[in-house]
Design an enzyme around this catalytic site. Structure first.
Site, mmCIF file in Angstrom:
data_model
loop_
_atom_site.group_PDB
_atom_site.id
_atom_site.type_symbol
_atom_site.label_atom_id
_atom_site.label_comp_id
_atom_site.label_asym_id
_atom_site.label_seq_id
_atom_site.Cartn_x
_atom_site.Cartn_y
_atom_site.Cartn_z
ATOM 1 N N ARG A 167 0.819 -1.231 0.000
ATOM 2 C CA ARG A 167 0.000 0.000 0.000
ATOM 3 C C ARG A 167 0.849 1.276 0.000
ATOM 4 N NH1 ARG A 167 -2.224 -3.673 -1.099
ATOM 5 N NH2 ARG A 167 -3.922 -4.764 -0.055
ATOM 6 N N SER A 214 -9.806 0.276 4.946
ATOM 7 C CA SER A 214 -8.959 0.056 6.133
ATOM 8 C C SER A 214 -8.212 1.327 6.507
ATOM 9 C CB SER A 214 -7.926 -1.039 5.845
ATOM 10 O OG SER A 214 -8.609 -2.233 5.612
ATOM 11 N N GLU A 284 -3.194 4.212 6.963
ATOM 12 C CA GLU A 284 -3.108 3.939 5.521
ATOM 13 C C GLU A 284 -3.821 5.064 4.770
ATOM 14 O OE1 GLU A 284 -3.825 -0.179 4.323
ATOM 15 O OE2 GLU A 284 -5.125 0.576 2.732
HETATM 16 C C1 LIG Z 1 -15.566 0.647 0.546
HETATM 17 C C2 LIG Z 1 -14.072 0.711 0.359
HETATM 18 C C3 LIG Z 1 -13.352 -0.449 0.089
HETATM 19 C C4 LIG Z 1 -11.965 -0.402 -0.082
HETATM 20 N N1 LIG Z 1 -11.305 -1.559 -0.357
HETATM 21 C C5 LIG Z 1 -9.980 -1.522 -0.566
HETATM 22 C C6 LIG Z 1 -9.247 -2.715 -0.865
HETATM 23 O O1 LIG Z 1 -9.794 -3.807 -0.911
HETATM 24 N N2 LIG Z 1 -7.905 -2.598 -1.095
HETATM 25 C C7 LIG Z 1 -7.271 -1.402 -1.051
HETATM 26 O O2 LIG Z 1 -6.042 -1.362 -1.286
HETATM 27 N N3 LIG Z 1 -7.925 -0.251 -0.772
HETATM 28 C C8 LIG Z 1 -9.262 -0.282 -0.528
HETATM 29 N N4 LIG Z 1 -9.924 0.875 -0.234
HETATM 30 C C9 LIG Z 1 -9.190 2.144 -0.131
HETATM 31 C C10 LIG Z 1 -9.071 2.926 -1.466
HETATM 32 O O3 LIG Z 1 -10.090 2.556 -2.371
HETATM 33 C C11 LIG Z 1 -7.698 2.713 -2.116
HETATM 34 O O4 LIG Z 1 -6.652 3.184 -1.293
HETATM 35 C C12 LIG Z 1 -7.571 3.435 -3.475
HETATM 36 O O5 LIG Z 1 -6.318 3.119 -4.034
HETATM 37 C C13 LIG Z 1 -7.714 4.940 -3.355
HETATM 38 O O6 LIG Z 1 -7.982 5.432 -4.650
HETATM 39 P P1 LIG Z 1 -8.698 6.838 -4.884
HETATM 40 O O7 LIG Z 1 -8.690 7.123 -6.321
HETATM 41 O O8 LIG Z 1 -10.023 6.873 -4.221
HETATM 42 O O9 LIG Z 1 -7.668 7.744 -4.104
HETATM 43 P P2 LIG Z 1 -7.903 9.136 -3.355
HETATM 44 O O10 LIG Z 1 -8.492 8.921 -2.011
HETATM 45 O O11 LIG Z 1 -8.603 10.081 -4.250
HETATM 46 O O12 LIG Z 1 -6.378 9.563 -3.176
HETATM 47 C C14 LIG Z 1 -5.501 8.778 -2.408
HETATM 48 C C15 LIG Z 1 -4.110 9.403 -2.486
HETATM 49 O O13 LIG Z 1 -3.655 9.340 -3.832
HETATM 50 C C16 LIG Z 1 -3.393 10.653 -4.324
HETATM 51 N N5 LIG Z 1 -3.774 10.665 -5.729
HETATM 52 C C17 LIG Z 1 -4.944 10.282 -6.274
HETATM 53 N N6 LIG Z 1 -4.882 10.390 -7.612
HETATM 54 C C18 LIG Z 1 -3.661 10.872 -7.897
HETATM 55 C C19 LIG Z 1 -2.975 11.200 -9.098
HETATM 56 N N7 LIG Z 1 -3.548 11.061 -10.295
HETATM 57 N N8 LIG Z 1 -1.715 11.684 -9.012
HETATM 58 C C20 LIG Z 1 -1.105 11.852 -7.802
HETATM 59 N N9 LIG Z 1 -1.693 11.550 -6.634
HETATM 60 C C21 LIG Z 1 -2.961 11.057 -6.687
HETATM 61 C C22 LIG Z 1 -4.201 11.599 -3.467
HETATM 62 O O14 LIG Z 1 -3.628 12.902 -3.463
HETATM 63 C C23 LIG Z 1 -4.095 10.884 -2.118
HETATM 64 O O15 LIG Z 1 -2.866 11.178 -1.519
HETATM 65 C C24 LIG Z 1 -11.305 0.850 -0.013
HETATM 66 C C25 LIG Z 1 -12.024 2.020 0.241
HETATM 67 C C26 LIG Z 1 -13.390 1.955 0.440
HETATM 68 C C27 LIG Z 1 -14.156 3.216 0.705
#
Ligand SMILES: Cc1cc2nc3c(=O)[nH]c(=O)nc-3n(C[C@H](O)[C@H](O)[C@H](O)COP(=O)(O)OP(=O)(O)OC[C@H]3O[C@@H](n4cnc5c(N)ncnc54)[C@H](O)[C@@H]3O)c2cc1C
Length: 290
Positions: A167, A214, A284
């Site tokens: 992660r 998480s 995380e």
């Molecule tokens: C219901 C639920 C289930 C989940 N299940 C899992 C799972 O099974 N496994 C898992 O690993 N995670 C899980 N997650 C957590 C989450 O989905 C992951 O961490 C995912 O990778 C975050 O993606 P996001 O686009 O929503 O990121 P965001 O929350 O939008 O951003 C996360 C970070 O990435 C940065 N970021 C985003 N896009 C860019 C970009 N283009 N360039 C530079 N920085 C960027 C942001 O600035 C921030 O620091 C879950 C979350 C929820 C709500």
């Protein structure tokens, strides 16, 4: 439809974080921009940096806790950068595309490798930064190259240069992911769909209240959620935030929570774990400050 204050970058004003972060907490963003394409995104970020303006790139907001009150900068949402190109066993996806849409296209083209990530609500950019994963899947396993904006230049990095770990990745603080290329394996679509179904079945018990997934990073040899469950945290509340009754590693918004409720709960958990188990938990989730 809200009035745009700048057509070129699709900028709107005063937007609630409740619509931007999946845990539905937080105050408002003074500006929200949806650049139309990569070129506009690069122009916007170059402008903001050279004028020392605060900004934050947001993917799907499923791992970001927003600040309460007003964020006095620009939130840049990459929803418009969502092109996905399938070429034989390779897929290139822009950062704003949803991982689940990319998985859908991979399956429809009989391409294996991403299907165990089904149900993770990430954007490609957020998924790459977080090296998201579940079960045997981890984004970096199938990623080949990353296209990004670094120090004002668009470059491509091989995955070996991205420092992927559990992660985590070692991108620089202000790198902006523009897209990623995945190398997949040809496989029978029917079999892929069966694997996807099995993964989605396992995810059925995931809490359905708003959350960020998480909260804490996994520790070597320790299942954090199991430990928190044994310590009696399930159902523990601060204001409108609560440790999920289904999964002790997840904090849910059960009643109009504020981000400060979530942060308070995180601190209580971290302190008790440190005092009673001598273990230091790390978040995380990403915590955006004002
Ligand atoms: C219901 C639920 C289930 C989940 N299940 C899992 C799972 O099974 N496994 C898992 O690993 N995670 C899980 N997650 C957590 C989450 O989905 C992951 O961490 C995912 O990778 C975050 O993606 P996001 O686009 O929503 O990121 P965001 O929350 O939008 O951003 C996360 C970070 O990435 C940065 N970021 C985003 N896009 C860019 C970009 N283009 N360039 C530079 N920085 C960027 C942001 O600035 C921030 O620091 C879950 C979350 C929820 C709500």
């Amino acid at each position: 439809m809200r009035k745009k204050i700048c057509d070129k970058f699709n900028i709107i004003k005063n937007v609630s974080f409740k619509t931007l972060s999946s845990i539905k907490t937080g105050g408002r963003a003074r500006y929200l921009a949806f650049p139309n394409n990569e070129e506009d995104l690069v122009t916007l970020i170059t402008y903001l940096k050279s004028h020392h303006k605060k900004y934050y790139v947001l993917g799907n907001g499923t791992n970001t806790l927003a600040p309460d009150g007003m964020y006095r900068g620009v939130i840049i949402k990459l929803t418009e950068l969502n092109t996905v190109i399938v070429n034989e066993n390779k897929i290139y996806a822009e950062a704003g595309a949803s991982l689940n849409r990319v998985i859908g296209l991979a399956l429809a083209n009989g391409l294996a490798g991403l299907e165990e990530g089904s149900g993770i609500p990430a954007s490609i950019g957020g998924g790459i930064i977080m090296n998201c994963g579940a079960y045997n899947f981890e984004m970096s396993k199938v990623l080949n190259k990353v296209r990004l904006l670094r120090d004002g230049r668009v470059i491509e990095l091989d995955k070996s240069e991205c420092g992927f770990g559990y992660r985590t990745s070692t991108f620089k603080e202000d790198d902006v992911i523009l897209g990623g290329e995945f190398i997949l394996k040809k496989e029978d679509e029917e079999k892929l769909r069966e694997r996807q179904k099995a993964v989605l079945e396992k995810r059925k018990n995931f809490p359905c209240l708003p959350s960020l997934g998480s909260v804490f990073k996994r520790k070597e040899g320790l299942i954090v959620s199991k430990m928190l469950d044994e310590m009696g945290f399930k159902g523990f509340c601060c204001g409108g935030a609560k440790v999920s009754e289904q999964h002790a590693g997840i904090i849910v918004n059960y009643q109009d929570a504020k981000s400060k409720d979530v942060l308070k709960l995180i601190n209580i958990i971290k302190n008790r774990v440190k005092n009673e188990k001598n273990i230091i938990l790390e978040e995380e989730i990403k915590i955006l400050s004002k």
